[in-house]
Design a protein around this motif. Sequence first.
Motif, PDB file in Angstrom:
ATOM      1  N   ALA A  73       1.041  -1.220   0.039  1.00  0.00           N
ATOM      2  CA  ALA A  73      -0.106   0.059  -0.060  1.00  0.00           C
ATOM      3  C   ALA A  73       0.785   1.309  -0.056  1.00  0.00           C
ATOM      4  O   ALA A  73       0.677   2.348   0.731  1.00  0.00           O
ATOM      5  CB  ALA A  73      -1.124   0.076   1.293  1.00  0.00           C
ATOM      6  N   GLN A  74       1.805   1.296  -0.709  1.00  0.00           N
ATOM      7  CA  GLN A  74       2.917   2.288  -0.964  1.00  0.00           C
ATOM      8  C   GLN A  74       2.704   3.006  -2.399  1.00  0.00           C
ATOM      9  O   GLN A  74       2.447   2.377  -3.438  1.00  0.00           O
ATOM     10  CB  GLN A  74       4.377   1.965  -0.616  1.00  0.00           C
ATOM     11  CG  GLN A  74       4.486   1.404   0.637  1.00  0.00           C
ATOM     12  CD  GLN A  74       5.986   0.995   1.014  1.00  0.00           C
ATOM     13  OE1 GLN A  74       6.739   0.914  -0.049  1.00  0.00           O
ATOM     14  NE2 GLN A  74       6.234   0.855   2.468  1.00  0.00           N
ATOM     15  N   ASP A  75       3.049   4.281  -2.269  1.00  0.00           N
ATOM     16  CA  ASP A  75       3.042   5.093  -3.619  1.00  0.00           C
ATOM     17  C   ASP A  75       4.363   4.802  -4.336  1.00  0.00           C
ATOM     18  O   ASP A  75       5.357   4.148  -3.755  1.00  0.00           O
ATOM     19  CB  ASP A  75       3.114   6.630  -3.487  1.00  0.00           C
ATOM     20  CG  ASP A  75       1.805   6.823  -2.841  1.00  0.00           C
ATOM     21  OD1 ASP A  75       0.882   6.430  -2.915  1.00  0.00           O
ATOM     22  OD2 ASP A  75       1.826   8.030  -1.913  1.00  0.00           O
ATOM     23  N   MET A  76       4.239   4.807  -5.484  1.00  0.00           N
ATOM     24  CA  MET A  76       5.621   4.713  -6.565  1.00  0.00           C
ATOM     25  C   MET A  76       6.112   5.794  -7.386  1.00  0.00           C
ATOM     26  O   MET A  76       5.396   6.565  -7.556  1.00  0.00           O
ATOM     27  CB  MET A  76       5.139   3.458  -7.564  1.00  0.00           C
ATOM     28  CG  MET A  76       4.353   2.305  -6.703  1.00  0.00           C
ATOM     29  SD  MET A  76       3.643   1.303  -8.027  1.00  0.00           S
ATOM     30  CE  MET A  76       2.081   0.527  -7.037  1.00  0.00           C
ATOM     31  N   PHE A  77       7.425   5.435  -7.467  1.00  0.00           N
ATOM     32  CA  PHE A  77       8.000   6.692  -8.463  1.00  0.00           C
ATOM     33  C   PHE A  77       8.883   5.971  -9.509  1.00  0.00           C
ATOM     34  O   PHE A  77       9.935   5.326  -8.920  1.00  0.00           O
ATOM     35  CB  PHE A  77       8.958   7.589  -7.495  1.00  0.00           C
ATOM     36  CG  PHE A  77       9.464   8.945  -8.106  1.00  0.00           C
ATOM     37  CD1 PHE A  77       8.678  10.169  -7.893  1.00  0.00           C
ATOM     38  CD2 PHE A  77      10.647   8.862  -9.015  1.00  0.00           C
ATOM     39  CE1 PHE A  77       9.036  11.266  -8.332  1.00  0.00           C
ATOM     40  CE2 PHE A  77      10.655   9.981  -9.617  1.00  0.00           C
ATOM     41  CZ  PHE A  77      10.136  11.183  -9.442  1.00  0.00           C
ATOM     42  N   LEU A  78       8.602   6.139 -10.751  1.00  0.00           N
ATOM     43  CA  LEU A  78       9.131   5.540 -11.964  1.00  0.00           C
ATOM     44  C   LEU A  78      10.110   6.483 -12.556  1.00  0.00           C
ATOM     45  O   LEU A  78       9.707   7.525 -13.136  1.00  0.00           O
ATOM     46  CB  LEU A  78       8.405   4.891 -12.758  1.00  0.00           C
ATOM     47  CG  LEU A  78       7.431   3.810 -12.031  1.00  0.00           C
ATOM     48  CD1 LEU A  78       6.729   3.302 -13.411  1.00  0.00           C
ATOM     49  CD2 LEU A  78       8.256   2.721 -11.435  1.00  0.00           C
ATOM     50  N   LEU A  79      11.382   6.301 -12.599  1.00  0.00           N
ATOM     51  CA  LEU A  79      12.168   7.405 -13.183  1.00  0.00           C
ATOM     52  C   LEU A  79      12.869   6.505 -14.553  1.00  0.00           C
ATOM     53  O   LEU A  79      13.085   5.481 -14.738  1.00  0.00           O
ATOM     54  CB  LEU A  79      13.765   7.432 -12.638  1.00  0.00           C
ATOM     55  CG  LEU A  79      13.631   8.556 -11.359  1.00  0.00           C
ATOM     56  CD1 LEU A  79      14.916   8.516 -10.654  1.00  0.00           C
ATOM     57  CD2 LEU A  79      13.353   9.942 -11.882  1.00  0.00           C
ATOM     58  N   GLY A  80      13.152   7.377 -15.748  1.00  0.00           N
ATOM     59  CA  GLY A  80      13.665   6.731 -16.890  1.00  0.00           C
ATOM     60  C   GLY A  80      13.632   7.742 -18.098  1.00  0.00           C
ATOM     61  O   GLY A  80      13.002   8.918 -17.910  1.00  0.00           O
ATOM     62  N   PRO A  81      14.469   7.579 -19.016  1.00  0.00           N
ATOM     63  CA  PRO A  81      14.204   8.392 -20.160  1.00  0.00           C
ATOM     64  C   PRO A  81      13.032   8.824 -20.796  1.00  0.00           C
ATOM     65  O   PRO A  81      12.180   8.063 -20.571  1.00  0.00           O
ATOM     66  CB  PRO A  81      15.310   7.764 -21.071  1.00  0.00           C
ATOM     67  CG  PRO A  81      15.210   6.236 -20.778  1.00  0.00           C
ATOM     68  CD  PRO A  81      14.837   6.012 -19.475  1.00  0.00           C
ATOM     69  N   PRO A  82      13.096  10.006 -21.475  1.00  0.00           N
ATOM     70  CA  PRO A  82      11.901  10.203 -22.156  1.00  0.00           C
ATOM     71  C   PRO A  82      11.135   9.366 -22.960  1.00  0.00           C
ATOM     72  O   PRO A  82      12.090   8.625 -23.606  1.00  0.00           O
ATOM     73  CB  PRO A  82      12.234  11.585 -22.982  1.00  0.00           C
ATOM     74  CG  PRO A  82      13.375  11.999 -22.374  1.00  0.00           C
ATOM     75  CD  PRO A  82      14.364  10.864 -21.725  1.00  0.00           C
TER      76      PRO A  82
END
Length: 197
Positions: free
Chosen positions: A8-17
């Motif tokens: 039950a946690q939020d997520m953050f996805l990093l990546g190229p455009p």
Amino acid sequence: MGQKSQLAQDMFLLGPPGPLKRRLVMTMAELCNWEVEYLHISKDTAESDIKQRREIIGSSSLFIDQAPVRAAIHGRVLVLDGMENAERNVLPTINNLLENREMSLEDGRYLLKQETYDSIMKEGSHELVENANHSKLVPVHPNFRVIALSCPVPPYAGRTIDPPLRSRFQCRYVDELATSTVLNNVSQAGGGGGASQ
């Protein structure tokens, strides 16, 4: 993403455009049968885009809930795409919704965590009941989740995420698939023929 969902946690996805991060989120939402609210963040995104906008409907001026508010109330997944473009003045509003699950709205309502709402209603806070303000309190649905998408800054153009918001997430880097991997997957899906160049 599955583990984060179970916790039950939020997520953050990093990546190229590119569309890969967004496709990944939408595929996960389809597989898990999540309802999604989407907000693209640009340099022009204002606090009213996160909370409520005043719109004229018929001859009346009404406050209309925006995607983050609808997601919080109805327990949907909120996708914040383009966090690297967020202006400093909107980050505290986003951070407060993420960390505390609280937000004051222009129409007088106040979003707050389900547990806090339940404790206020259980204790029967006399001031709230007497002033009829309890009807202005709106609990945030327990299924409400946020998935933020961003490009890493640097090397890409944009603003770095400020420390209070950055500490709210554990990031996952999502890289584009190599051409050889894509060709291999297409070859396997197609029965092994045709991708021998």
